[in-house]
Design an enzyme around this catalytic site. Structure first.
Site, PDB file in Angstrom:
ATOM      1  N   HIS A  68       0.819  -1.217   0.000  1.00 52.85           N
ATOM      2  CA  HIS A  68       0.000   0.000   0.000  1.00 52.85           C
ATOM      3  C   HIS A  68       0.855   1.271   0.000  1.00 52.85           C
ATOM      4  O   HIS A  68       0.334   2.352  -0.215  1.00 52.85           O
ATOM      5  CB  HIS A  68      -0.995  -0.038   1.169  1.00 52.85           C
ATOM      6  CG  HIS A  68      -2.116  -1.004   0.928  1.00 52.85           C
ATOM      7  ND1 HIS A  68      -3.378  -0.847   1.448  1.00 52.85           N
ATOM      8  CD2 HIS A  68      -2.166  -2.143   0.189  1.00 52.85           C
ATOM      9  CE1 HIS A  68      -4.155  -1.847   1.046  1.00 52.85           C
ATOM     10  NE2 HIS A  68      -3.430  -2.648   0.293  1.00 52.85           N
ATOM     11  N   SER A  78       0.188  -1.396  -6.331  1.00 55.31           N
ATOM     12  CA  SER A  78       0.351  -2.522  -7.253  1.00 55.31           C
ATOM     13  C   SER A  78       1.018  -2.063  -8.542  1.00 55.31           C
ATOM     14  O   SER A  78       0.805  -0.942  -8.993  1.00 55.31           O
ATOM     15  CB  SER A  78      -1.019  -3.107  -7.603  1.00 55.31           C
ATOM     16  OG  SER A  78      -1.553  -3.820  -6.526  1.00 55.31           O
ATOM     17  N   LYS A  87     -13.974  -7.916  -7.992  1.00 59.32           N
ATOM     18  CA  LYS A  87     -13.202  -8.785  -8.889  1.00 59.32           C
ATOM     19  C   LYS A  87     -12.523  -9.921  -8.110  1.00 59.32           C
ATOM     20  O   LYS A  87     -12.509 -11.069  -8.553  1.00 59.32           O
ATOM     21  CB  LYS A  87     -12.150  -7.948  -9.621  1.00 59.32           C
ATOM     22  CG  LYS A  87     -11.539  -8.654 -10.814  1.00 59.32           C
ATOM     23  CD  LYS A  87     -10.713  -7.709 -11.666  1.00 59.32           C
ATOM     24  CE  LYS A  87     -10.114  -8.440 -12.841  1.00 59.32           C
ATOM     25  NZ  LYS A  87      -9.408  -7.550 -13.761  1.00 59.32           N
ATOM     26  N   ASP A  88     -11.970  -9.575  -6.942  1.00 51.16           N
ATOM     27  CA  ASP A  88     -11.313 -10.604  -6.123  1.00 51.16           C
ATOM     28  C   ASP A  88     -12.312 -11.652  -5.644  1.00 51.16           C
ATOM     29  O   ASP A  88     -12.011 -12.841  -5.596  1.00 51.16           O
ATOM     30  CB  ASP A  88     -10.616  -9.955  -4.915  1.00 51.16           C
ATOM     31  CG  ASP A  88      -9.262  -9.366  -5.303  1.00 51.16           C
ATOM     32  OD1 ASP A  88      -8.843  -9.556  -6.458  1.00 51.16           O
ATOM     33  OD2 ASP A  88      -8.637  -8.711  -4.448  1.00 51.16           O
ATOM     34  N   GLU A 116       6.614 -33.721  -1.132  1.00 51.99           N
ATOM     35  CA  GLU A 116       5.385 -33.218  -1.748  1.00 51.99           C
ATOM     36  C   GLU A 116       5.720 -32.467  -3.031  1.00 51.99           C
ATOM     37  O   GLU A 116       6.823 -31.940  -3.185  1.00 51.99           O
ATOM     38  CB  GLU A 116       4.668 -32.290  -0.769  1.00 51.99           C
ATOM     39  CG  GLU A 116       4.131 -33.019   0.437  1.00 51.99           C
ATOM     40  CD  GLU A 116       2.971 -33.915   0.077  1.00 51.99           C
ATOM     41  OE1 GLU A 116       1.821 -33.506   0.236  1.00 51.99           O
ATOM     42  OE2 GLU A 116       3.219 -35.048  -0.387  1.00 51.99           O
TER      43      GLU A 116
END
Lengths: 220, 407
Positions: free
Chosen positions: B208, B212, B235-236, B279
């Site tokens: 922040h 982005s 959107k998320d 894994e």
């Protein structure tokens, strides 16, 4: 869909297992409650002589649709809350066979190929050149050919194969008794999520449709 | 009434200011594509893992004689225990899938480049923490692969000169993996997620501050930014819906996809499985480890496989802004790198025999080659692009930068 998902999963996981799995014949497992009950009876009367199924209680078998009478007959000498344990002690079996027979509750999950392995193993006995009984899937296996697969031919062999399929199907159930409940619930969950996601997509579209308005407001 | 309560709180704690600053007025580029969904998705999976983990811990017994049985107790007797456990086990794989996509997006779009170095580093720190949590969590079911995986990985620390042996004993709490290992791994497996949660807060504060990046390859003017809420919350959330459909398909229909058959056999220190595989999310690094013939160098190489990524902001010396948008060579090499990671994963899953050894070594060289050659490749690519003539927006951006520099 299941196959498709499994495909994705296999791309990422359990890659090392492919080579072995390819050798096992894929069998059609019986799914009817009667077949599973017969599988349970075979396991309780034959396998349980030496093996345990410590995670399964006699009362759990009612999940396969056994009637009270049948369950009572099967659990003779045991309480319904007892686990399916062999009358032979671990020491006694070790003395007889040289090893402690593995617990069978997780057998269909603990081998690559799962129930297909179980089927291939119990039907995989044969008589070798030296006249001794051996196993195709697990050479040098200490377990005796309990179903008599090595000598059986024709109809007798077919009957044994069917019995082995029932046993494999029962052991698959025993490894994950909640599987049916899981798949049943899963259908509702996925259906709900699809509806929810469509709604969320519409919310997203409506929100973003306001974007032009937002920019207009900002620039005036 | 509500307003009065909020006003009361605001006088004592800046709740409204925080919501404004972090959500309703937090400016985000308007052109983020769906690859930008995976950061918040990782946060969703973290919460899922913590919540299911707490419920599992209520029924799990960290004791070598009870651990395996307690998992079966959860699967068979606890109400919806199978659901909680399958969500948690599948969630581990989902976590890595989401994080790896998130990191791949960062590499593809050059999001790690200045001024986002600290954002990138806190992200890599988070990856290491998640790997630690996953590794320790994998011991808890106390199956064959749990035990032998832990045995092999803790053993690696023995390669460290002088103190290696002591570190191994410290990690295991004993000379081999046993009850003390299980109890300390359980304690740490419960602790690390909360450290992760704290590191996520730092990651978000850094985000922040620098905001982005975006797929255009060029910074977006402040006036064009849009608020995070409601645009990116909606959107998320749609992305979360899609994720949950895929995730729940695994949980309900193929929950064993990520559980090795061998791990359904209780741990047996007397019997080594013929083939110890970690894994899937550790496989590329495991392949690097095995491709380097020297044990110590192998361990160093495995660690460097992640740590060296921290240097990327300084290794990428191109003046062309952003990542793949205006940089064809950078883009092509990104795909080589990703393909190489898959090859390494494939090699890591197979015994180191025959062609696997050579393929693993070549893939290891390519992996590090991508990173080490970046200063030269990025410079060479820049001069090549300049000779060909830069696209107008890039030229404009570079001119502005140059003008700003002389002012």
């Amino acid at each position: 869909m299941k196959k498709y998902l499994l495909g994705i999963a296999l791309c990422f996981a359990t890659v090392g297992a492919w080579a072995n799995e390819a050798k096992l014949p894929k069998i059609e497992l019986p799914t009817s409650p009667e077949a599973l009950q017969r599988g349970a009876e075979t396991v309780a009367t034959v396998c349980l002589s030496c093996h345990n199924l410590k995670y399964i209680k006699y009362s759990d078998l009612s999940g396969l649709g056994f009637s009270k009478e049948k369950l009572g007959a099967l659990s003779v000498g045991h309480g319904l809350d007892d686990s399916l344990m062999s009358p032979m002690s671990a020491e006694a079996t070790k003395q007889a066979f040289g090893i402690t027979p593995p617990d069978l509750s997780m057998m269909a999950k603990a081998r690559v190929g799962g129930p297909h392995y179980v089927y291939a193993f119990v039907t995989g006995f044969y008589t070798n050149d030296k006249g001794k009984t051996d196993n195709h899937v697990f050479p040098g296996a200490k377990m005796p050919d309990v179903l008599g697969a090595a000598s059986a031919k024709g109809e007798e062999r077919t009957a044994i194969e069917y019995k082995a399929k029932e046993v494999a199907a029962f052991l698959e159930w025993a490894g994950d008794p909640k599987a049916q409940e899981r798949r049943g619930l899963g259908r509702y969950v996925i259906a709900y999520l699809i509806v929810l996601t469509i709604l969320l997509y519409l919310v997203k579209l409506r929100t973003w449709a306001r974007l032009k308005e937002h920019h207009k407001r900002k620039h005036t | 009434m509500i307003n009065r309560i909020i006003g009361w709180v605001d006088q004592r704690f800046p709740i409204t200011a925080i919501i404004k600053h972090e959500a309703t007025e937090y400016p985000v580029a308007p052109n983020l594509n769906y690859w930008w969904n995976f950061g918040s998705l990782a946060g969703v999976v973290l919460v899922l893992q913590i919540v299911t983990g707490i419920f599992l811990a209520m029924h799990y017994k960290a004791d070598v004689t009870l651990a395996f049985d307690s998992i079966q107790h959860i699967m068979r007797s606890v109400n919806y225990g199978w659901l909680i456990r399958y969500i948690h086990a599948t969630g581990a794989s989902a976590f890595f899938a989401v994080i790896y996509i998130h990191i791949s997006r960062t590499l593809y779009y050059g999001s790690y480049r200045g001024p986002r170095e600290l954002l990138w580093w806190t992200g890599l720190l988070l990856l290491l923490l998640v790997m630690g949590a996953a590794f320790m969590g994998y011991l808890l079911p106390w199956g064959q692969m749990s035990f032998w995986g832990a045995q092999v990985i803790t053993n690696l620390f023995g390669a460290i000169p002088l103190v290696g042996g002591h570190i191994v004993v410290l990690l295991r709490g004993d000379f081999s993996v046993g009850d003390p290992t299980l109890t300390r791994f359980f304690a740490l497996h419960y602790l690390i997620p909360f450290i992760i949660a704290g590191a996520v807060v730092i990651h978000l504060v850094a985000l922040h501050t620098v905001k982005s990046s975006n797929p255009s390859g060029l910074p977006i003017a402040d006036k064009d930014n849009i608020p995070f809420h409601p645009y990116y919350t909606s959107k998320d959330l749609f992305g979360v819906g899609v994720f949950l459909i895929i995730f729940c398909s695994f949980v309900f229909f193929v929950p064993d996809a990520f559980i090795e058959p061998d791990n359904n056999i209780p741990a047996n220190p007397m019997q080594t499985p013929p083939h110890i595989v970690p894994e899937w999310y550790f496989l590329p690094f495991y392949a690097i480890l095995r491709s380097i013939p020297d044990k110590l160098l192998g361990v160093v190489g495995m660690g460097l496989g992640i740590v060296i990524l921290a240097a990327l902001p300084y290794l990428d010396r191109s003046k062309i802004p952003g990542g793949s948008r205006y940089r064809p060579i950078f883009k092509a090499l990104f795909f080589v790198f990703i393909a190489d990671a898959f090859v390494l994963g494939y090699v890591g899953a197979h015994p180191p025999e025959g062609p696997m050894v050579l393929i693993g070594r070549i893939a290891t060289v390519i992996y590090f080659g991508y990173i080490v050659s970046m200063p030269f490749v990025s410079k060479w690519e820049e001069s090549w692009l300049r000779k060909r003539g830069l696209p107008a927006p890039v030229q404009k951006y570079l001119d502005e930068q140059a003008a700003g520099g002389t002012k």
